[in-house]
Design a protein around this motif. Sequence first.
Motif, PDB file in Angstrom:
ATOM      1  N   ALA A  43       0.836  -1.208   0.000  1.00 24.92           N
ATOM      2  CA  ALA A  43       0.000   0.000   0.000  1.00 24.92           C
ATOM      3  C   ALA A  43       0.869   1.255   0.000  1.00 24.92           C
ATOM      4  CB  ALA A  43      -0.915  -0.014   1.219  1.00 24.92           C
ATOM      5  N   LEU A  44       1.916   1.261   0.838  1.00 21.58           N
ATOM      6  CA  LEU A  44       2.795   2.430   0.901  1.00 21.58           C
ATOM      7  C   LEU A  44       3.521   2.629  -0.426  1.00 21.58           C
ATOM      8  CD1 LEU A  44       4.177   4.736   2.427  1.00 21.58           C
ATOM      9  CD2 LEU A  44       5.871   3.073   3.231  1.00 21.58           C
ATOM     10  N   ALA A  45       4.028   1.529  -0.989  1.00 18.50           N
ATOM     11  CA  ALA A  45       4.740   1.633  -2.265  1.00 18.50           C
ATOM     12  C   ALA A  45       3.823   2.218  -3.336  1.00 18.50           C
ATOM     13  CB  ALA A  45       5.260   0.258  -2.686  1.00 18.50           C
ATOM     14  N   GLY A  46       2.576   1.758  -3.349  1.00 14.82           N
ATOM     15  CA  GLY A  46       1.630   2.288  -4.332  1.00 14.82           C
ATOM     16  C   GLY A  46       1.377   3.771  -4.143  1.00 14.82           C
ATOM     17  N   THR A  47       1.207   4.182  -2.884  1.00 15.04           N
ATOM     18  CA  THR A  47       0.962   5.604  -2.596  1.00 15.04           C
ATOM     19  C   THR A  47       2.150   6.466  -3.032  1.00 15.04           C
ATOM     20  OG1 THR A  47      -0.454   5.059  -0.713  1.00 15.04           O
ATOM     21  CG2 THR A  47       0.499   7.266  -0.760  1.00 15.04           C
ATOM     22  N   LEU A  48       3.365   6.008  -2.694  1.00 12.12           N
ATOM     23  CA  LEU A  48       4.554   6.791  -3.038  1.00 12.12           C
ATOM     24  C   LEU A  48       4.744   6.867  -4.551  1.00 12.12           C
ATOM     25  CD1 LEU A  48       7.100   5.555  -0.316  1.00 12.12           C
ATOM     26  CD2 LEU A  48       5.741   7.651  -0.315  1.00 12.12           C
TER      27      LEU A  48
END
Length: 736
Positions: free
Chosen positions: A682-687
């Motif tokens: 999820a974090l990778a996608g947001t970044l």
Amino acid sequence: MAKIIYTHTDEAPMLATYSFLPIVAAYAKTAGVEVETRDISLAGRIISQFPERLTEEQRLDDALAELGELATKPEANIIKLPNISASIPQLKAAIKELQDKGYDLPAYPENPQSDEEKATRAKYDKVKGSAVNPVLREGNSDRRAPGAVKNYAKSHPHSMGAWSADSRTNVATMDADDFRHNEKSVVVAADDTLRIEHTAADGTVTVLKDELKVLAGEVLDATVMRVGALNEFLTAQVARAKADDVLFSVHLKATMMKVSDPIIFGHVVRAFFPKTFAAYGDALAAAGLSPNDGLGGIMGGIGSLADADAIKASFEAELADGPALAMVDSDKGITNLHVPSDVIVDASMPAMIRTSGHMWGPDGNEADTLAVIPDSSYAGIYQAVIDDCRAHGAFDPSTMGSVPNVGLMAKAAEEYGSHDKTFEATADGTIAIVASNGDELLSHTVQTGDIWRACQTKDASIQDWVKLAVTRARATGTPAIFWLDETRAHDANLIQKVQAYLPQHDTAGLDITIAAPADACATSIERIRRGEDTISVTGNVLRDYNTDLFPILELGTSAKMLSIVPLMNGGGLFETGAGGSAPKHVQQLVKENYLRWDSLGEFFALAASLEHLAGYDDNARARILGDTLDRATETFLNEDRSPGRRLGTIDNRGSHFYLGLYWAEELAKQTEDADLAAAFAALAGTLRENESTIVEELNAVQGSPADIGGYYEPDDALAEKVMRPSATLNEAIASL
């Protein structure tokens, strides 16, 4: 919860921490790892010495002492960023900044007379110079270029200045009466408590140091630099530089060698301006203006003197009449002799060699240089590299090999000229180290002004050093050379110990030899020109020199080295590179809100710290974090996400964003821990989705002045605001 201790230090590395540490803490928490900070900055160390003068809110614990104790324990896991090794001018500047902020700190006593002044001076002396490293380094040093960095340097070679066969650049060093030639050394037979005594010509005995504890088997040295010979040498080099029409420069270590080298620096200033000091030396001394603090301190302080104009004119006349003086900043008129901590030998000599053997002259142009390194202990290594470049041209980073280092430094080994065993003789006589039974172990005759020093090297440290050298040679299959000179007293004792301890290890099939430093250097550079690696196994000072010299030639910087200190009791200390360019970076940030500091060394240190913690705590997630961070760092290099050199490109803050992005993506891709992968997906996608927005937010602040609330003690809220300007990035990290 497992802990990593992250040090809060100084200048650019400290500012970068405000940006990078929130990312580190958030990612580490997913593995149950807590990241704590300890303030070992110059300002923090000063404040901790005077709790009785400060308010409850102002007081700080002695974090350095706390970490020194932790470093002796197996659970130690410390990430140590570069810190200021304070010269006297830096120490005074930090004190003034803190006083201006309302801290009731005493002024630095130049010539303490009362007991109170002597006590104050003793507290400040604990803070200045290389005060941090000897406390934390309870192990020996393993420094090497990570494979990803070396591969990147070969694929993207940095610029190297061309060398000419007729280059007139050389090193000048003493051939007698220096520390190297006057050294005496003994292996201590039994545990004892010694004292250092000065006996004057009239028989008066002054104890310079009492309660000097030694252990059986340790190597104890003493030596003296005779200032009469030093001054003759320096006068000759000023004349030589003018006759050869080259720049005059001096290269010392006034930070690590915090007692001896500022004194030597002062003699250099006197030698360059003999007429001025003959005419006005007494007046300058009476005003508290010492050549030991540099030309800048003198020129900044003469305004109140009656002869100020005449003194300034005298300095300017001798500058014009003498050889051209190497410059730190020719645009601002800052010379090689302005500030003792501006030109540090381990950084300045490799930079000169990388730049065609040139330094900058007062005309703003590069020129051949006479590099004056008074003590001859290690000056020969630089002459060896210069001779090689003159004969064979500049090195080629795309093909050259590597010279990793195993350095002897555990338990303050070989802390020359730095701590409480270095003295300037106040009268003719002798200085001796005396055993508890009254026997003299080592003794030298001295004259007023001579610089006498002693140092200790514990036997346990030497044994661990030999073990680490064999370990690295075995792990890499790389030849290893102990850089030791059998004709030097200290080294001769070390050679005997190395020869005794090597057979205790499995050295079958390993290429391990011993050679004098200049010869070892010549062999190593011959090999790196062929693309071959050679481990340099050195004492503490050469550890410092070599881990700048070879990385600057190989990689363009020493800030990208992996620096691991396997602590002798099982813990780990992970250092993050050198800090020599940090002041200029801070100045640029304050001027235009752009921080060029490169945190790459921090990325490697953090990965090694996580790997160590995984082994100590049997923490599988910490190992995954370390492995994925290594892969992310390689992507970071291949994608060229290091800080740029001009406004409008990403700076240190942008580089942290990209490291965080690549690390999150690697964690999301790994298959060993599905829950961890899901958390970071999820974090990778947001970044990734918000990449352009985040970069725009980070870059938008560039170009205007930045207020961080102080150089030595920034305001936390202001510094965090400056170093974390992307709301989108901050929210993403917080969401983890």
